[in-house]
Design an enzyme around this catalytic site. Structure first.
Site, PDB file in Angstrom:
ATOM      1  CG  ASN A 111      50.211  47.945  40.901  1.00 23.53           C
ATOM      2  OD1 ASN A 111      51.152  47.374  41.135  1.00 23.53           O
ATOM      3  ND2 ASN A 111      50.144  49.029  40.481  1.00 23.53           N
ATOM      4  CD  GLU A 112      45.676  42.611  36.310  1.00 22.03           C
ATOM      5  OE1 GLU A 112      44.790  43.070  37.176  1.00 22.03           O
ATOM      6  OE2 GLU A 112      45.879  42.621  35.182  1.00 22.03           O
ATOM      7  N   PRO A 113      44.965  42.010  41.241  1.00 18.78           N
ATOM      8  CG  PRO A 113      42.697  41.216  40.957  1.00 18.78           C
ATOM      9  CD  PRO A 113      43.965  41.709  40.261  1.00 18.78           C
ATOM     10  CB  THR A 140      44.061  42.573  32.544  1.00 18.35           C
ATOM     11  OG1 THR A 140      43.668  42.734  33.793  1.00 18.35           O
ATOM     12  CG2 THR A 140      44.944  43.592  32.071  1.00 18.35           C
TER      13      THR A 140
END
Ligand code: PGA
Length: 252
Positions: free
Chosen positions: A147-149, A166
């Site tokens: 769950n990235e920014p 990432t």
């Protein structure tokens, strides 16, 4: 949320592994199953080594159900870079877990089936009564799972784009950056936050900055791990390196 800082990664990992082992042992004695949420990456490796040691000393994983956080997409399970392979090598091949109790997102699912596949993955977790203990690492972007920014608090299990930072961090597992997948299937924030107990483990100086950003700053979708601040039953476990930039802390 509770912060626990240990002098090194060895002690931090042993602490978490013992908490998990004690939980499983207690459930086993009541003939109940334990549901674990599991991460991959460098951080949990020592926790897994310790869990294997607990197994060698008699702890059974026959009543343990696992759900992994994520898998690259596209990714065939049998490839050496897959999180399926990672889990087999680092944990599952060494314990008596039953194959049918292991769940890892399938990175080979056809594109038009991903949505229903992800919904089913969450339904399975719910059918087992939710996750008892969720172990998390943290990425330098502040991601939990992948769950990235930008990930919302109510985000579901889904296909996501990986942040470039990432992908760079994943490079060591691949031949070059072109081979690092651009996407992944990840458990969503919502289901992660529903776990009954969460341990986030963060080790080493390279995590110091993101720890400070996520846990000594406002809660924000730009720092998904910061959602953990609002939850009880969360332990953020660090070594000295990862806690370097934290203003004042309690040593365990
Ligand atoms: P790492 O990855 O354990 O390899 O640092 C953590 C993560 O990206 O969640």
């Amino acid at each position: 949320m509770e912060l626990k800082i240990f002098p090194d990664g060895d002690k931090a990992s042993k602490y978490i592994a013992k908490e998990i082992a004690d939980f499983i042992s207690d459930k086993n004695s009541k003939k109940e199953r334990s549901v674990l949420g599991l991460p991959t990456g460098n951080t949990p490796i020592q926790v897994y080594e310790e869990l294997i040691r607990h197994h060698n000393e008699g702890l059974s994983f026959r009543n343990v159900i696992t759900f992994n956080l994520d898998e690259y997409y596209p990714m065939v399970a049998s490839r050496k870079e897959s999180y399926h392979t990672y889990m087999n090598i680092n944990l599952f091949n060494h314990i008596d877990i039953q194959k049918e109790n292991v769940h890892i997102p399938d990175g080979s699912i056809p594109g038009d089936m991903i949505k229903s596949y992800c919904d089913e993955y969450e339904e399975k977790i719910k059918a087992f009564g939710g996750i008892d203990i969720q172990l998390l690492g943290i990425g330098r972007t502040g991601h939990i799972g992948f769950n990235e920014p930008g990930s919302k608090k109510d985000s579901k299990t889904r296909l996501v784009e990986l942040d470039e930072k990432t992908r760079l961090d994943a490079l060591s597992g691949f031949r070059d950056l072109n081979f690092v997948p651009k996407k992944a299937i990840t458990m969503g924030i919502e289901i992660i936050l529903q776990a009954k107990k969460i341990f986030l483990l963060s080790l080493g100086k390279k995590k110091a900055e993101v720890m400070n950003k996520c846990f000594f700053n406002d809660v924000s979708s730009e720092r998904p791990a910061s959602y953990l601040q609002e939850k009880e039953n969360v332990e953020v476990v660090l070594d000295e390196g990862a806690s370097m930039l934290i203003p004042s802390y309690k040593m365990h």
